[in-house]
Design a protein around this motif. Sequence first.
Motif, PDB file in Angstrom:
ATOM      1  N   LEU A 275      15.968  21.552 -10.905  1.00  0.00           N
ATOM      2  CA  LEU A 275      15.177  21.208  -9.732  1.00  0.00           C
ATOM      3  C   LEU A 275      14.388  19.934  -9.998  1.00  0.00           C
ATOM      4  CD1 LEU A 275      13.848  24.707  -8.630  1.00  0.00           C
ATOM      5  CD2 LEU A 275      15.816  23.432  -7.744  1.00  0.00           C
ATOM      6  N   PHE A 276      14.556  18.971  -9.110  1.00  0.00           N
ATOM      7  CA  PHE A 276      13.842  17.696  -9.207  1.00  0.00           C
ATOM      8  C   PHE A 276      12.914  17.558  -8.012  1.00  0.00           C
ATOM      9  CE2 PHE A 276      16.994  16.803 -12.281  1.00  0.00           C
ATOM     10  CZ  PHE A 276      16.584  15.703 -13.025  1.00  0.00           C
ATOM     11  N   PRO A 277      11.758  16.920  -8.203  1.00  0.00           N
ATOM     12  CA  PRO A 277      10.837  16.698  -7.091  1.00  0.00           C
ATOM     13  C   PRO A 277      11.276  15.494  -6.243  1.00  0.00           C
ATOM     14  CG  PRO A 277       9.830  16.047  -9.187  1.00  0.00           C
ATOM     15  CD  PRO A 277      11.188  16.556  -9.497  1.00  0.00           C
ATOM     16  N   HIS A 278      11.373  15.708  -4.933  1.00  0.00           N
ATOM     17  CA  HIS A 278      11.753  14.670  -3.983  1.00  0.00           C
ATOM     18  C   HIS A 278      10.685  14.585  -2.899  1.00  0.00           C
ATOM     19  CE1 HIS A 278      16.205  15.656  -5.110  1.00  0.00           C
ATOM     20  NE2 HIS A 278      15.649  14.828  -5.975  1.00  0.00           N
ATOM     21  N   LEU A 279      10.205  13.387  -2.645  1.00  0.00           N
ATOM     22  CA  LEU A 279       9.142  13.167  -1.662  1.00  0.00           C
ATOM     23  C   LEU A 279       9.740  12.648  -0.358  1.00  0.00           C
ATOM     24  CD1 LEU A 279       6.109  13.076  -0.970  1.00  0.00           C
ATOM     25  CD2 LEU A 279       6.088  10.734  -1.900  1.00  0.00           C
ATOM     26  N   TYR A 280       9.513  13.384   0.715  1.00  0.00           N
ATOM     27  CA  TYR A 280      10.042  13.046   2.032  1.00  0.00           C
ATOM     28  C   TYR A 280       8.978  12.399   2.913  1.00  0.00           C
ATOM     29  CZ  TYR A 280      14.386  15.482   1.037  1.00  0.00           C
ATOM     30  OH  TYR A 280      15.586  15.867   0.496  1.00  0.00           O
TER      31      TYR A 280
ATOM     32  N   GLY B 248       0.795  -1.232   0.000  1.00  0.00           N
ATOM     33  CA  GLY B 248       0.000   0.000   0.000  1.00  0.00           C
ATOM     34  C   GLY B 248       0.820   1.272   0.000  1.00  0.00           C
ATOM     35  N   GLU B 249       2.128   1.142   0.238  1.00  0.00           N
ATOM     36  CA  GLU B 249       3.018   2.291   0.206  1.00  0.00           C
ATOM     37  C   GLU B 249       4.452   1.787   0.069  1.00  0.00           C
ATOM     38  OE1 GLU B 249       2.207   4.278   3.933  1.00  0.00           O
ATOM     39  OE2 GLU B 249       3.906   3.288   4.889  1.00  0.00           O
ATOM     40  N   THR B 250       5.354   2.721  -0.191  1.00  0.00           N
ATOM     41  CA  THR B 250       6.757   2.352  -0.338  1.00  0.00           C
ATOM     42  C   THR B 250       7.654   3.538  -0.002  1.00  0.00           C
ATOM     43  OG1 THR B 250       8.427   1.468  -1.857  1.00  0.00           O
ATOM     44  CG2 THR B 250       6.816   2.969  -2.803  1.00  0.00           C
ATOM     45  N   LEU B 251       8.836   3.221   0.455  1.00  0.00           N
ATOM     46  CA  LEU B 251       9.880   4.227   0.618  1.00  0.00           C
ATOM     47  C   LEU B 251      10.727   4.300  -0.650  1.00  0.00           C
ATOM     48  CD1 LEU B 251      10.925   3.512   4.307  1.00  0.00           C
ATOM     49  CD2 LEU B 251       9.592   5.443   3.431  1.00  0.00           C
ATOM     50  N   GLY B 252      10.326   3.545  -1.675  1.00  0.00           N
ATOM     51  CA  GLY B 252      10.972   3.615  -2.971  1.00  0.00           C
ATOM     52  C   GLY B 252      11.957   2.498  -3.227  1.00  0.00           C
ATOM     53  N   ALA B 253      12.735   2.702  -4.265  1.00  0.00           N
ATOM     54  CA  ALA B 253      13.773   1.771  -4.681  1.00  0.00           C
ATOM     55  C   ALA B 253      14.957   1.881  -3.725  1.00  0.00           C
ATOM     56  CB  ALA B 253      14.189   2.107  -6.110  1.00  0.00           C
ATOM     57  N   PRO B 254      15.925   0.991  -3.826  1.00  0.00           N
ATOM     58  CA  PRO B 254      17.091   1.082  -2.936  1.00  0.00           C
ATOM     59  C   PRO B 254      17.761   2.457  -2.936  1.00  0.00           C
ATOM     60  CG  PRO B 254      17.083  -1.040  -4.025  1.00  0.00           C
ATOM     61  CD  PRO B 254      15.963  -0.231  -4.634  1.00  0.00           C
ATOM     62  N   VAL B 255      17.873   3.098  -4.086  1.00  0.00           N
ATOM     63  CA  VAL B 255      18.506   4.424  -4.135  1.00  0.00           C
ATOM     64  C   VAL B 255      17.676   5.457  -3.369  1.00  0.00           C
ATOM     65  CG1 VAL B 255      17.471   5.151  -6.349  1.00  0.00           C
ATOM     66  CG2 VAL B 255      19.674   6.098  -5.620  1.00  0.00           C
ATOM     67  N   ASP B 256      16.363   5.344  -3.417  1.00  0.00           N
ATOM     68  CA  ASP B 256      15.495   6.252  -2.670  1.00  0.00           C
ATOM     69  C   ASP B 256      15.703   6.078  -1.166  1.00  0.00           C
ATOM     70  OD1 ASP B 256      14.147   7.188  -5.046  1.00  0.00           O
ATOM     71  OD2 ASP B 256      12.976   5.348  -5.030  1.00  0.00           O
ATOM     72  N   ARG B 257      15.690   4.827  -0.734  1.00  0.00           N
ATOM     73  CA  ARG B 257      15.861   4.554   0.698  1.00  0.00           C
ATOM     74  C   ARG B 257      17.231   5.027   1.175  1.00  0.00           C
ATOM     75  NH1 ARG B 257      13.255   0.023  -1.184  1.00  0.00           N
ATOM     76  NH2 ARG B 257      15.093  -1.295  -1.003  1.00  0.00           N
TER      77      ARG B 257
ATOM     78  N   ASP C 233      18.971   7.514  -0.041  1.00  0.00           N
ATOM     79  CA  ASP C 233      19.015   8.981  -0.050  1.00  0.00           C
ATOM     80  C   ASP C 233      18.036   9.612   0.943  1.00  0.00           C
ATOM     81  OD1 ASP C 233      21.006   8.917  -1.950  1.00  0.00           O
ATOM     82  OD2 ASP C 233      19.686   9.423  -3.636  1.00  0.00           O
ATOM     83  N   GLY C 234      17.053   8.844   1.404  1.00  0.00           N
ATOM     84  CA  GLY C 234      16.109   9.360   2.394  1.00  0.00           C
ATOM     85  C   GLY C 234      14.893  10.042   1.809  1.00  0.00           C
ATOM     86  N   TYR C 235      14.660   9.880   0.518  1.00  0.00           N
ATOM     87  CA  TYR C 235      13.475  10.439  -0.128  1.00  0.00           C
ATOM     88  C   TYR C 235      13.197   9.678  -1.418  1.00  0.00           C
ATOM     89  CZ  TYR C 235      17.159  12.960  -2.646  1.00  0.00           C
ATOM     90  OH  TYR C 235      18.284  13.279  -3.365  1.00  0.00           O
TER      91      TYR C 235
END
Length: 112
Positions: free
Chosen positions: A79-84, A19-28, A30-32
């Motif tokens: 500028l890139f969008p990053h979700l925290y 139902g949700e994710t912190l993303g791919a390994p690179v996302d996790r 980087d913290g977003y």
Amino acid sequence: MLIYKIFRAPEWAAMQAGGETLGAPVDRADGYVHFSTAAQLRETAAKWFAEEGNLHLLAVESDRLGPHLKWEPSRGGALFPHLYRPLRIGDVEWVKPLPLGPEGHVFPEEIA
């Protein structure tokens, strides 16, 4: 405005299951959760997913993400969008396959 996230099949399946994710390994790491705009998407696909097929392209309405979405400099100072916060299945406007063709990824018509 729509922003986009590319997931490999197992990453998309895990998000659907949880139902949700912190993303791919690179996302996790980087913290977003990394996103791209339509203008940035082709370069993102070429840089990070060049020879990968069986991908999924998720579209998310940026306004729905509220203060957790930050626009930060990245590649070339753009500028890139990053979700925290975790990306939730309810955030996803649509998901479509992103197949690999003979000349790179084949994007849906919605992507200019």
